[in-house]
Design a protein around this motif. Structure first.
Motif, PDB file in Angstrom:
ATOM      1  N   SER A  51       0.914  -1.232  -0.012  1.00  0.00           N
ATOM      2  CA  SER A  51      -0.152   0.058   0.167  1.00  0.00           C
ATOM      3  C   SER A  51       0.987   1.289   0.042  1.00  0.00           C
ATOM      4  O   SER A  51       0.253   2.255  -0.343  1.00  0.00           O
ATOM      5  CB  SER A  51      -0.904   0.123   1.181  1.00  0.00           C
TER       6      SER A  51
ATOM      7  N   ARG B 293      -5.427   1.185   0.414  1.00  0.00           N
ATOM      8  CA  ARG B 293      -6.186   0.224   1.177  1.00  0.00           C
ATOM      9  C   ARG B 293      -5.357  -0.910   1.600  1.00  0.00           C
ATOM     10  O   ARG B 293      -4.643  -1.544   1.203  1.00  0.00           O
ATOM     11  CB  ARG B 293      -7.271  -0.412  -0.111  1.00  0.00           C
TER      12      ARG B 293
ATOM     13  N   ALA C 119      -6.491  -4.366   4.243  1.00  0.00           N
ATOM     14  CA  ALA C 119      -7.176  -5.167   4.816  1.00  0.00           C
ATOM     15  C   ALA C 119      -6.888  -6.235   5.933  1.00  0.00           C
ATOM     16  O   ALA C 119      -5.842  -6.816   5.523  1.00  0.00           O
ATOM     17  CB  ALA C 119      -8.354  -5.776   3.811  1.00  0.00           C
TER      18      ALA C 119
ATOM     19  N   GLN D 112     -11.410   6.191   5.374  1.00  0.00           N
ATOM     20  CA  GLN D 112     -12.720   5.073   5.576  1.00  0.00           C
ATOM     21  C   GLN D 112     -12.257   3.723   6.200  1.00  0.00           C
ATOM     22  O   GLN D 112     -11.398   3.071   5.661  1.00  0.00           O
ATOM     23  CB  GLN D 112     -13.064   4.884   4.275  1.00  0.00           C
TER      24      GLN D 112
ATOM     25  N   THR E  79     -13.749   0.386   7.350  1.00  0.00           N
ATOM     26  CA  THR E  79     -14.714  -0.759   7.545  1.00  0.00           C
ATOM     27  C   THR E  79     -14.482  -1.875   8.171  1.00  0.00           C
ATOM     28  O   THR E  79     -13.521  -2.661   8.509  1.00  0.00           O
ATOM     29  CB  THR E  79     -14.863  -1.231   5.866  1.00  0.00           C
TER      30      THR E  79
ATOM     31  N   GLU F 201     -10.775  -2.693   7.573  1.00  0.00           N
ATOM     32  CA  GLU F 201      -9.929  -2.244   6.371  1.00  0.00           C
ATOM     33  C   GLU F 201      -9.740  -1.008   6.611  1.00  0.00           C
ATOM     34  O   GLU F 201     -10.736  -0.092   6.821  1.00  0.00           O
ATOM     35  CB  GLU F 201     -10.930  -2.839   5.155  1.00  0.00           C
TER      36      GLU F 201
ATOM     37  N   HIS G 297      -8.814   2.396   4.235  1.00  0.00           N
ATOM     38  CA  HIS G 297      -8.862   3.142   2.910  1.00  0.00           C
ATOM     39  C   HIS G 297      -8.946   4.536   2.935  1.00  0.00           C
ATOM     40  O   HIS G 297      -9.444   5.000   3.621  1.00  0.00           O
ATOM     41  CB  HIS G 297     -10.102   2.502   2.201  1.00  0.00           C
ATOM     42  N   ASN G 298      -8.032   4.850   2.289  1.00  0.00           N
ATOM     43  CA  ASN G 298      -7.905   6.475   1.928  1.00  0.00           C
ATOM     44  C   ASN G 298      -8.514   6.880   0.744  1.00  0.00           C
ATOM     45  O   ASN G 298      -8.061   6.715  -0.432  1.00  0.00           O
ATOM     46  CB  ASN G 298      -6.387   7.031   1.730  1.00  0.00           C
ATOM     47  N   PRO G 299      -9.870   7.408   0.741  1.00  0.00           N
ATOM     48  CA  PRO G 299     -10.396   7.756  -0.619  1.00  0.00           C
ATOM     49  C   PRO G 299     -10.209   9.306  -1.197  1.00  0.00           C
ATOM     50  O   PRO G 299     -10.481   9.448  -2.239  1.00  0.00           O
ATOM     51  CB  PRO G 299     -12.030   7.487  -0.093  1.00  0.00           C
TER      52      PRO G 299
END
Length: 191
Positions: free
Chosen positions: A95, A123, A125, A147, A149, A172, A174-176
């Protein structure tokens, strides 16, 4: 691979092997505990492969360590002060996230502090792990977007937000966003 990365990968491999030997574990036993193949563990120990964050977390968990404890410099004398320039850095090869171990190594604390810079679009996970049910963490976002999850629930964090979570659940990161996210992880090993 440049020279500093090769040296670092070698030190990760040596550290993993030393910890495995200290616990009297064979490659097969660590593989069974972690769910990571024997071949991959061997490649990491020989510095032929750089472990991802998820893989290294599984190995550390199987060894009963946090990532911070794994990266602690055992040759550095224990001190209650952790100087910025001496804090261990590690970059996830998959990542690209940069992890800084902030907590002073060798202190008798269940809590580890980690600073992370997470690239745009990245991302990572982590699968559910029953062994981690005793550990919890807070994720405190300083800059950017994040983000998280956890199971089926999605949490969108903005700067200043803090999320508490159980590490035994699947989750998880995540950098949107279009900028790096910078955040702290406050990990309580619960032991």
């Amino acid at each position: 691979m440049d020279e500093p990365e090769a040296v670092f990968e070698k030190s990760v491999g040596e550290r993993l092997q030393a910890l495995r030997h200290a616990q009297g574990l064979t490659l097969d036993e660590l593989a069974a505990r972690s769910g990571v193949s024997r071949a991959m563990i061997s490649r990491v120990e020989r510095a032929e492969a750089s472990p991802t964050a998820a893989l290294l977390a599984r190995l550390c968990e199987a060894l009963g360590l946090s990532l911070s404890a794994f990266f602690a410099d055992e040759e550095q004398p224990a001190s209650p002060l952790s100087r910025h320039g001496e804090q261990r850095l590690w970059r996830d090869p998959h990542s690209g996230y940069l992890r800084r171990s902030v907590s002073p190594p060798g202190m008798p604390s269940r809590v580890d502090l980690v600073e992370v810079e997470f690239p745009p679009g990245a991302r990572v996970a982590f699968p559910p792990r029953a062994e981690s049910r005793v550990m919890t963490q807070h994720v405190w976002l300083f800059e950017g977007e994040l983000q998280m999850t956890i199971g089926e629930t999605v949490h969108r964090l903005a700067p200043g937000d803090c999320l508490f979570m159980d590490l035994g659940d699947a989750f998880e990161f995540h950098n949107p966003g279009e900028r790096p996210a910078r955040y702290a992880v406050i990990l309580d090993r619960g032991r």
